[in-house]
Scaffold this active site. Structure first.
Site, PDB file in Angstrom:
ATOM      1  N   CYS A 383     -13.479 -11.274   6.568  1.00  0.00           N
ATOM      2  CA  CYS A 383     -14.984 -10.530   6.457  1.00  0.00           C
ATOM      3  C   CYS A 383     -15.492 -11.161   5.536  1.00  0.00           C
ATOM      4  O   CYS A 383     -16.177 -12.698   4.904  1.00  0.00           O
ATOM      5  CB  CYS A 383     -14.889  -9.347   6.684  1.00  0.00           C
ATOM      6  SG  CYS A 383     -16.130  -8.967   7.594  1.00  0.00           S
ATOM      7  N   HIS A 509     -11.502  -9.030  11.758  1.00  0.00           N
ATOM      8  CA  HIS A 509     -10.020  -8.072  10.481  1.00  0.00           C
ATOM      9  C   HIS A 509      -8.536  -8.277  10.698  1.00  0.00           C
ATOM     10  O   HIS A 509      -7.864  -6.960  12.424  1.00  0.00           O
ATOM     11  CB  HIS A 509     -10.748  -6.662  10.080  1.00  0.00           C
ATOM     12  CG  HIS A 509     -11.596  -6.550   9.816  1.00  0.00           C
ATOM     13  ND1 HIS A 509     -11.936  -6.107   8.265  1.00  0.00           N
ATOM     14  CD2 HIS A 509     -13.077  -7.081  10.395  1.00  0.00           C
ATOM     15  CE1 HIS A 509     -12.983  -6.117   8.207  1.00  0.00           C
ATOM     16  NE2 HIS A 509     -14.120  -6.236   9.184  1.00  0.00           N
ATOM     17  N   GLU A 511      -6.208  -6.929   9.735  1.00  0.00           N
ATOM     18  CA  GLU A 511      -5.478  -5.941   9.496  1.00  0.00           C
ATOM     19  C   GLU A 511      -5.413  -4.687   9.974  1.00  0.00           C
ATOM     20  O   GLU A 511      -4.704  -4.194  10.352  1.00  0.00           O
ATOM     21  CB  GLU A 511      -6.030  -5.946   7.846  1.00  0.00           C
ATOM     22  CG  GLU A 511      -7.783  -4.465   8.171  1.00  0.00           C
ATOM     23  CD  GLU A 511      -8.324  -5.611   8.087  1.00  0.00           C
ATOM     24  OE1 GLU A 511      -8.264  -6.687   8.445  1.00  0.00           O
ATOM     25  OE2 GLU A 511      -9.595  -5.320   7.467  1.00  0.00           O
TER      26      GLU A 511
HETATM   27  N1  GLN Z   1     -21.049  -7.200   4.691  1.00  0.00           N
HETATM   28  C1  GLN Z   1     -20.078  -7.827   5.254  1.00  0.00           C
HETATM   29  C2  GLN Z   1     -20.878  -8.412   6.742  1.00  0.00           C
HETATM   30  O1  GLN Z   1     -22.128  -6.954   7.017  1.00  0.00           O
HETATM   31  C3  GLN Z   1     -19.145  -7.992   5.712  1.00  0.00           C
HETATM   32  C4  GLN Z   1     -18.497  -6.798   6.540  1.00  0.00           C
HETATM   33  C5  GLN Z   1     -17.513  -6.799   6.312  1.00  0.00           C
HETATM   34  O2  GLN Z   1     -16.610  -7.623   4.998  1.00  0.00           O
HETATM   35  N2  GLN Z   1     -16.452  -5.822   7.147  1.00  0.00           N
HETATM   36  O3  GLN Z   1     -20.930  -8.983   7.307  1.00  0.00           O
END
Ligand code: GLN
Length: 535
Positions: A383, A509, A511
């Site tokens: 992310c 994600h 994970e």
């Molecule tokens: N801050 C980034 C976004 O909102 C990544 C979010 C995250 O790592 N879950 O796109």
């Protein structure tokens, strides 16, 4: 006829005793006997969900398939049971009150005074029964967050008291407490447990089973004493001794016959033992690794173990799948600066840059990416970690002046990470990100495809920003390729550097979807790449 059985797990003496793990372990044992089981967490705080909570407050925020931002215990439930949870599995006081107040505003209460009893307790009961509704499950295990005696927990305990009456023989209460060991006198002490059970009894709830967390084995005398003082059978006093890994707990609970106690309580056939073959195979590999690797996890919440819970667990699953012990060392992204990052990162065989929000720690994360890219060290960015990989490539390879994410610099000249169209008008914080499961199509010639071995995948998300597709061609020509794309929106889900040993950034994600019996392909692929790199 309704047949679903409801098991409530409460906790006493102190928090952090592992109610979630005990709940998940019991559910696992019942599932391994062929029953359909689900687990629910009731959290006594006023936030509507943990999505807006700082990880320092509450650890990681876990996201379900249907896009609910939930407590990290739901992650344990999924990792243990290998079945998806949903919004219905996570309820907070905030949500309960919000629902009740919405009903009041609609006039549903017909002018009645709205009160904790019965309106709040009714709403709690509704959420519990909703999950078990229509006999979808044989068992619903409901974990009550917090500690018995807390003001916040009272409505939940009251709801349990009422449900005991309503459900009669279809209801069971397990209470988890601590038996501290006093080193000075060399004794285990049961008094806190006695008091905690008394508090529960004062609220009208008599536990059926007591699970006692302890650092040392409980002898028969102690079990007798607790049974005597707390109104339970001696067999219903279950020992839960500290173990090396949470994944041993189901085995320990089976030895202590926690599942049999539940079945007997409900007058159900105890029958043959649960089938834990896959689970035990996993433990065997976990306990006898052939290889050992060292990974640097670069993030800004490293002081708190629970902030990256699912990532850590994913490495445990992927490690076992590769018969490898994965040592994950936390590195504070703010500690990495121009004149030390090489020294700090030297010696790590893999680097992972974590998810996150906001500017703090970004510079260090970008340096970590640079180190992995330039030194051909297997890299995984998740992310924000993926977004940092894109920014680093733009700044250092494409030499794009002032390349950044709009999140970090609204006015940057080259917004290689931009805000998603649907997010532009969003002003409310809670539950408004791009959340939950979305499809993604992979390029056949990619590390992602080699890991997943399928072209179509679905993964969970939690973000507002995305790769700016205007730059895709430029990136691709210079060696960073989009290898996973959402087939409908064209949003870039995965980037890779094909020339690099193993360099993968994922907007989603992975994970959240790694479980004991289903280790996540991306983590398995990452660990495998590191081992192969070492051989
Ligand atoms: N801050 C980034 C976004 O909102 C990544 C979010 C995250 O790592 N879950 O796109």
């Amino acid at each position: 006829m309704a047949t679903t059985k409801y098991i409530f797990v409460t906790g006493g003496v102190t928090s952090s005793l592992g109610k979630g793990i005990i709940s998940a372990s019991l559910a696992k044992l019942l599932q391994a006997r062929g029953y359909k089981v689900t687990i629910q967490k009731l959290d006594p705080y006023i936030n509507v969900d943990p999505g807006t909570l700082n990880p320092y407050e509450h650890g990681e925020c876990y996201v379900t398939e249907d896009g609910a931002e939930t407590d990290l215990d739901l992650g344990h439930y999924e990792r243990f049971l290998n079945v998806f949870t949903s919004q219905a599995n996570s309820v907070t006081t905030g949500r309960i009150y919000q629902d009740v107040i919405n009903k009041e505003r609609r006039g549903d209460f017909l002018g009645k005074t709205v009160q904790i009893i019965p309106h709040i307790t009714d709403e709690i009961k509704r959420h519990v029964k909703l999950l078990g509704g229509k006999n979808k499950y044989d068992f619903v295990v409901t974990e009550i967050g917090g500690t018995v005696g807390d003001i916040e927990s009272l409505p939940y305990i009251e709801a349990v008291r009422q449900l005991r009456w309503e459900l009669r023989s279809r209801c069971m209460v397990i209470h988890l407490t601590l038996v501290p060991y006093l080193a000075a006198s060399g004794e285990l002490k049961t008094k806190p447990t006695q008091h905690s059970v008394k508090t529960l009894q004062e609220a009208g709830v008599q536990p059926d089973v007591l699970v006692l967390r302890t650092e040392h084995p409980l002898n028969s005398e102690i079990r007798n004493k607790v049974a005597n003082f707390c109104n339970v059978q001696k067999e219903a006093v279950v020992e839960s001794q500290d173990v090396k890994t949470i994944y041993e707990v189901p085995i320990e609970m089976q030895k202590e016959k926690l599942d049999e106690l539940a079945l007997k309580h409900f007058n159900m056939d105890v029958g043959s033992k649960p089938d834990l073959k896959l689970w035990k195979d996993f433990l065997k590999k976990l306990n006898a690794p052939k290889y050992n690797i060292k990974i640097a996890l670069v993030g800004k919440y490293v002081e708190l173990k629970d902030a990256y819970k699912s990532i850590n667990e994913s490495f445990i699953h992927a490690g076992a799948a590769n018969e490898t012990k994965v040592d994950v060392e936390y590195i504070h992204s703010e500690s990495l600066v121009q004149n030390n990052f090489e020294d700090i990162l030297k010696g790590f065989e893999g680097i992972i840059v974590t998810p996150g929000f906001g500017q703090r720690g970004i510079a260090g994360k970008i340096l970590a990416v640079k180190y992995a890219r330039e030194n051909n060290i297997p890299f995984l960015g998740i992310c924000l970690g993926m977004q940092c990989a894109v920014i680093e490539f733009a700044q250092n390879v494409l030499k794009l002046e002032d390349a950044n994410s709009i999140e970090m610099n609204r006015k940057c000249k080259n917004p290689v990470i931009s805000i998603m169209e649907e997010q532009k008008m969003v002003t409310e914080k809670g539950g408004t990100m791009r959340l939950g499961s979305y499809p993604c199509k992979l390029l056949r010639d990619s590390n992602a495809y080699r890991a997943y071995k399928t072209l179509k995948i679905n993964e969970r998300h939690r973000h507002r920003y995305e790769f700016n597709n205007k730059y895709q061609e430029m990136f691709s020509k210079a060696g960073m390729v989009a290898t996973g794309i959402n087939p409908e929106t064209k949003l870039v889900e995965i980037i890779e550097i094909p020339k690099h040993k193993w360099f993968v950034g994922v907007q989603f994600h992975p994970e959240y979807k790694s479980t004991v019996t289903n280790p996540h392909p991306i983590f398995v692929g990452f660990v495998k790449a590191i081992i192969e790199n070492n051989i």
